[in-house]
Design a protein around this motif. Structure first.
Motif, short mmCIF file in Angstrom:
data_model
loop_
_atom_site.label_atom_id
_atom_site.label_comp_id
_atom_site.label_asym_id
_atom_site.label_seq_id
_atom_site.Cartn_x
_atom_site.Cartn_y
_atom_site.Cartn_z
N THR A 50 0.86 -1.17 0.00
CA THR A 50 0.00 0.00 0.00
C THR A 50 0.90 1.22 0.00
N LEU A 52 1.04 5.31 -0.07
CA LEU A 52 0.35 6.58 0.11
C LEU A 52 1.04 7.60 -0.80
N SER A 80 -3.07 4.86 -2.46
CA SER A 80 -4.06 5.70 -1.78
C SER A 80 -3.62 7.14 -2.01
N GLU A 86 -2.83 15.26 4.23
CA GLU A 86 -3.75 14.18 4.63
C GLU A 86 -2.98 12.87 4.78
N LEU A 87 -2.04 12.64 3.88
CA LEU A 87 -1.22 11.43 3.95
C LEU A 87 -0.39 11.42 5.24
N ALA A 89 -1.12 12.84 8.02
CA ALA A 89 -2.03 12.57 9.14
C ALA A 89 -2.31 11.07 9.24
N GLN A 90 -2.48 10.42 8.09
CA GLN A 90 -2.73 8.98 8.08
C GLN A 90 -1.54 8.21 8.66
N VAL A 91 -0.34 8.64 8.30
CA VAL A 91 0.86 7.97 8.81
C VAL A 91 0.93 8.12 10.33
N ARG A 92 0.68 9.32 10.82
CA ARG A 92 0.74 9.57 12.27
C ARG A 92 -0.33 8.79 13.02
N GLU A 93 -1.46 8.55 12.34
CA GLU A 93 -2.55 7.79 12.98
C GLU A 93 -2.32 6.29 12.91
N VAL A 95 -2.24 4.37 10.05
CA VAL A 95 -2.95 3.67 8.97
C VAL A 95 -1.98 2.68 8.32
#
Length: 266
Positions: A50, A52, A80, A86-87, A89-93, A95
């Motif tokens: 996957t 990003l 994705s 936004e990417l 933020a996804q990494v920090r969360e 995902v």
């Protein structure tokens, strides 16, 4: 007599087990060696990656993914796409993902704790996107400051929005956008749909809609250069395959696709 038979059987079982243990160990070593070899060579290791990636890479990365899968049987690549912020933020969360490609080095540098060492794979520049035929006769950045012009920009936290602010501020131009979008494709869409007269987008994005928008070039002296770094994610469950894909993005095959899409050499 029954006890004697039982004793013999027990002894035989012990001998058999002793013989099988080293064989099993050898088998595991051979399998590990084979797996390591496949991972290093980019061979037949099974992996679904996957990646990003910044929105401006949508079209070219879809082609790149298909080519990579063709040349690397057993590896599937899923993308994705979103704005770089936004990417991040996804990494920090947390995902689940294996690699990251952003449209600026600032966003990538903010994720050092989560990524491997980044490599810049391409560069890009801004253009002014207008409606087909350029009905408002826009020729330069200064035209975007006209009060009767509907201009759309990306939000300042988005790389393309930050680059846009940079070039406008350098020319001391005050532009009041009718909207601020979350990524470059959203800016392009507003112009395509006629909801805005013009917008600042990457050259490569304008090139994806030649029948719907015109692109007005911005002189290099007034422009900004966008760099695209790629890196593996430390949380990846397919670290070897992810590293192979990121490395491949700098190969002649991948670079040819990026050049054809209008991206510049890194």
């Amino acid at each position: 007599m029954p006890q004697l038979i039982t004793g013999r059987r027990a002894a035989a079982a012990i001998v058999t087990a002793a013989l099988l243990v080293p064989l099993a160990a050898c088998g595991k070593g051979a399998d590990k060696k084979k797996d390591d070899g496949d991972a290093k060579s980019g061979g037949t290791t099974k992996a679904e990656l996957t990646v990003l990636a910044a929105s401006s890479l949508t079209d070219v990365f879809q082609k790149a993914g298909a080519l990579y899968e063709k040349d690397h049987p057993g590896t599937k690549v899923k993308f994705s796409f979103a704005g770089s912020q936004e990417l991040a933020a996804q990494v920090r969360e947390g995902v689940p993902a294996d690699a990251l490609v952003t449209a600026d080095t600032k966003t990538m540098d903010s994720l050092k704790v989560d990524t491997g060492a980044p490599t810049v794979i391409a560069k890009n520049r801004l253009v002014i996107a207008t409606g087909e035929g350029n009905p408002k006769k826009i020729t330069a950045l200064k035209d975007l400051a006209k009060s009767d012009l509907k201009v759309v920009l990306a939000a300042s936290e988005v790389p393309v929005g930050r680059y846009s602010k940079q070039v406008l501020d350098a020319q001391k131009l005050k532009v009041e956008p009718v909207s601020q979008e979350p990524n470059v494709r959203a800016v392009l869409s507003k112009v395509e749909l006629g909801e805005a007269d013009a917008g600042l987008v990457y050259k490569t994005d304008a090139a994806t809609a030649p029948k719907k928008v015109d692109a007005v070039d911005i002189p290099d002296a007034q422009n900004a250069v966008a760099s695209y770094p790629a890196a593996t994610l430390k949380a990846s469950e397919h670290s070897a395959a992810a590293a192979a894909f990121v490395k491949w993005l700098s190969t002649p095959a991948a670079q040819k696709l990026l050049r054809q899409a209008g991206f510049q050499q890194p």
